[in-house]
Design a protein around this motif. Structure first.
Motif, PDB file in Angstrom:
ATOM      1  N   LEU A 114      10.354  16.929  34.968  1.00  0.00           N
ATOM      2  CA  LEU A 114       9.258  16.059  34.539  1.00  0.00           C
ATOM      3  C   LEU A 114       9.631  15.270  33.302  1.00  0.00           C
ATOM      4  O   LEU A 114       9.302  14.085  33.159  1.00  0.00           O
ATOM      5  N   ALA A 161       7.200  11.399  39.656  1.00  0.00           N
ATOM      6  CA  ALA A 161       7.283  12.751  40.209  1.00  0.00           C
ATOM      7  C   ALA A 161       5.993  13.520  39.953  1.00  0.00           C
ATOM      8  O   ALA A 161       5.329  13.349  38.928  1.00  0.00           O
ATOM      9  N   ILE A 162       5.647  14.344  40.936  1.00  0.00           N
ATOM     10  CA  ILE A 162       4.476  15.217  40.815  1.00  0.00           C
ATOM     11  C   ILE A 162       4.895  16.616  41.220  1.00  0.00           C
ATOM     12  O   ILE A 162       5.456  16.812  42.312  1.00  0.00           O
ATOM     13  N   ASN A 211       2.663  18.826  36.510  1.00  0.00           N
ATOM     14  CA  ASN A 211       1.870  17.795  35.851  1.00  0.00           C
ATOM     15  C   ASN A 211       0.580  17.497  36.597  1.00  0.00           C
ATOM     16  O   ASN A 211       0.055  16.387  36.530  1.00  0.00           O
ATOM     17  N   LEU A 212       0.120  18.464  37.376  1.00  0.00           N
ATOM     18  CA  LEU A 212      -1.214  18.341  37.968  1.00  0.00           C
ATOM     19  C   LEU A 212      -2.116  19.370  37.321  1.00  0.00           C
ATOM     20  O   LEU A 212      -1.697  20.503  37.057  1.00  0.00           O
TER      21      LEU A 212
END
Lengths: 101, 553
Positions: B159, B167-168, B182-183
């Motif tokens: 990240l 990117a997730i 990062n959610l």
């Protein structure tokens, strides 16, 4: 005749378009929040850059220095997205320098 | 070795049927007028069916007027050229062509559109899938090496180094408690691992679109990997808009194109249709108009016009033959009837009666011979004898005929000179060729004056065998040469010579059957020279194969 011709054309293209429609499940109503665009993440990145610079045996390159300084400044001024992008690039450069040594 | 066929011109069968060569064509021999013979013997007040008394009311008159008496232009049979344009839409060939054009255009455009989509938006989708898959492989290895802490560290590193900012990641433990990524939380819509989900996300307050996929890990852990595809979605939207506009344009083009195709098709066939309609209505003189472009429709028009010309010639031939048969047979029938009637009225003895019956029988035999000759010619023209063709040498055949007719000529004080090579190879039916040459020799001997000379010659040339029969008779006027081979044609000079005017017709039929020709010309020494040309064996075999294979044969 024209109606049939038009219908056949529409049907043909509709089939083609149907085959190419994105294949995911429909999206939900409430969006999920992404946390990598926040000021906290910006500070986290800044900490990481500082930590690597601090632990490094050689001084960072001018580009890294500039990127980290710009990133820090932008994050401080609420330009989180731009700041994060610069800090990320600085981090990538530092990692590549480490890998080079 | 004698030719058969009703004794056409052969000395052995001097019935005079097949030997008349047209140079004596004229009025039939005068019919003796006797009391009681005028009624049934002369049914035509004008004296002949060819006397020009036909009117348009008679069948013949109708034909000559260009109207087929079998198919009068009745109201029910006449078809308006525009009637074809009023066919039900789905039965119209013009509609079918237009629909085929539209479908082909649609399929072509659809194929191109699909390829464009596959190469752009489809490529982006595949890139996203590939990126997620690659990510998963790396993270799975880290999970295998260092379990949860290692995976958390790796996700954090990725990240932080995600320069593209797309990117997730989300790693959750049992109970969906977030551990890294990062959610903010596990999406409710993502229920199973495997499928690719569209996910609405909020990035710094801005709504965006992501594609994510869930992976199950041991111990109740779950990993979500995804990519922000907002830019790709915008691009796809642009492509979709462009494709939809292209679709509208395509529909318009297909419609206009289909109408144009239908119009062109109708215009192309209108000419043929109008001609066919006119001919069906009885106007046999109509021909399809040729545009001069030399395209397929012009070729079709030429073929149709040739066909109509040929039909016209055939009809003229049938009409002429019918007239000639009626004309030529009337005389012997009348003569026979008169003889019998005269004998019935005036014969005093049994011998007188028998003699009258014999003469009448001879007249009737002549009629039978005429019909046999006609059937023979028809058989030859039908080409059924072609199957019996073989390689033959005409030279011995001509020598036999020369010997045979030499004796006949000698009886009349005529010299028969020959000029024959040793071999004359050709491909055909020896019986028919013999019969044809016999007809020519019979004519030559018949029309040559006493102390005259008949010459039989043959030569082998580069194109085939040429058989020449020349006499010193009256010949045929130049104006009649072209008609001399027509059935029943007899010239003025042969008026008092026995014959039916079928001999040269048979010779020409034999020549055509063999792929050769019959040429009539004036003999340099006076009289007539007939040249029968036959092809070489190789050419004859090739021609025979072509004719046999042709469906029109």
């Amino acid at each position: 005749m024209a109606v049939t011709a038009s219908t056949s054309v529409l049907a043909g293209l509709a089939c083609c378009l149907a085959l190419t429609v994105p294949f995911g499940v429909p999206a939900q109503d409430a969006p999920e929040r992404v946390t990598s665009d926040t000021p906290e993440f910006c500070l986290h990145l800044l900490d990481q850059v500082s930590s690597i610079v601090r632990d490094a045996t050689a001084p960072p390159s001018a580009e890294v220095t500039n990127l980290s300084a710009e990133g820090q400044k932008m994050c401080a001024h609420g330009q989180t997205k731009g700041g994060i992008m610069r800090l990320r690039r600085a981090l990538v450069l530092l990692r590549s320098q480490d890998a080079g040594r | 070795m004698l030719p058969t066929g009703g004794g056409h011109g052969l000395p052995s069968a001097p019935d005079g049927v097949g030997s008349g060569d047209g140079r004596g064509r004229g009025e039939p021999p005068p019919v003796p007028e006797t009391p009681g013979s005028a009624g049934p013997a002369t049914p035509d007040p004008a004296g002949s069916p060819l006397a020009g008394s036909q009117s348009a009311d008679s069948p013949l008159g109708a034909e000559q007027a260009g109207i087929d008496p079998e198919f009068p232009p009745a109201a029910g049979r006449h078809q308006d050229p525009d009637q074809a344009h009023r066919l039900p839409m789905f039965r119209s060939a013009g509609f079918r062509f237009a629909a085929i054009y539209a479908v082909l255009l649609a399929v072509s455009a659809g194929s191109i559109g699909y390829y464009v989509w596959w190469a752009t938006a489809g490529l982006l989708d595949r890139q996203v899938e590939a990126a997620i898959g690659t990510d998963w492989q790396g993270l799975a290895e880290r999970w295998a090496e260092r379990d949860v802490p290692g995976l958390v560290q790796t996700i954090d590193d990725r990240l932080m180094q995600n320069v593209d900012d797309d990117a997730i990641y989300l790693l959750v433990g049992p109970g969906l408690h977030p551990l890294a990524g990062n959610l903010e939380r596990w999406p409710i819509t993502v229920q199973a691992s495997g499928p690719l989900y569209e996910l609405d996300v909020s990035r710094a307050g801005i709504r965006s679109l992501a594609m994510v996929r869930s992976y199950d890990l041991p111990g109740g852990y779950h990993l979500l990997i995804g990519r922000d595809v907002q830019v790709r979605a915008q691009l796809r939207r642009l492509l979709t808009d462009a494709m939809l506009w292209a679709l509208v344009i395509l529909v318009a083009l297909a419609t206009v194109g289909a109408l144009v195709v239908r119009s062109l098709f109708r215009r192309a066939i209108a000419n043929v249709s109008a001609t066919a309609t006119a001919i069906a209505a009885g106007d046999l003189g109509q021909r399809v108009e040729i545009s001069g472009r030399g395209d397929e429709f012009d070729q079709l028009a030429e073929v149709i016009n040739d066909m109509l010309d040929r039909i016209g010639r055939l009809m003229d031939g049938v009409r002429q033959v019918s007239n000639a048969i009626a004309h030529d047979l009337r005389t012997p029938i009348t003569r026979a009837r008169t003889r019998l009637e005269d004998a019935a009225l005036h014969a005093e003895t049994t011998d007188d009666l028998r003699a009258a019956i014999e003469r009448a029988t001879q007249d009737l035999d002549g009629i039978v011979a005429v019909f046999q000759a006609l059937l023979r010619i028809a058989e030859i023209e039908a080409g059924s004898r072609r199957a019996a063709f073989t390689r033959i040498d005409v030279a011995p055949l001509l020598a036999d005929l020369a010997e045979l007719y030499g004796a006949v000529a000698e009886e009349k004080g005529i010299a028969l000179e020959t000029d024959l090579p040793g071999a004359l190879p050709t491909f055909g039916d020896s019986t028919l060729i013999q019969q044809a040459v016999a007809n020519l020799l019979d004519n030559a001997v018949k029309f040559s004056p006493a102390a005259g000379t008949v010459r039989l010659g043959a030569a082998l040339g580069p194109t085939g065998v040429a058989i020449r029969v020349a006499d010193q008779g009256p010949g045929i006027p130049a104006g009649d040469l072209d008609r001399a081979t027509q059935r029943f044609f007899r010239g003025e000079a042969a008026r008092h010579t026995p014959g039916s005017g079928l001999g040269l017709t048979l010779v020409q039929a034999v020549a055509h059957l063999h792929g050769g020709s019959l040429r009539l010309e004036a003999n340099p020494g006076g009289g007539l020279m007939a040249v029968l040309s036959l092809p070489l064996p190789e050419d004859g075999e090739q021609s025979n194969r072509d004719v046999t294979r042709s469906p029109l044969a």
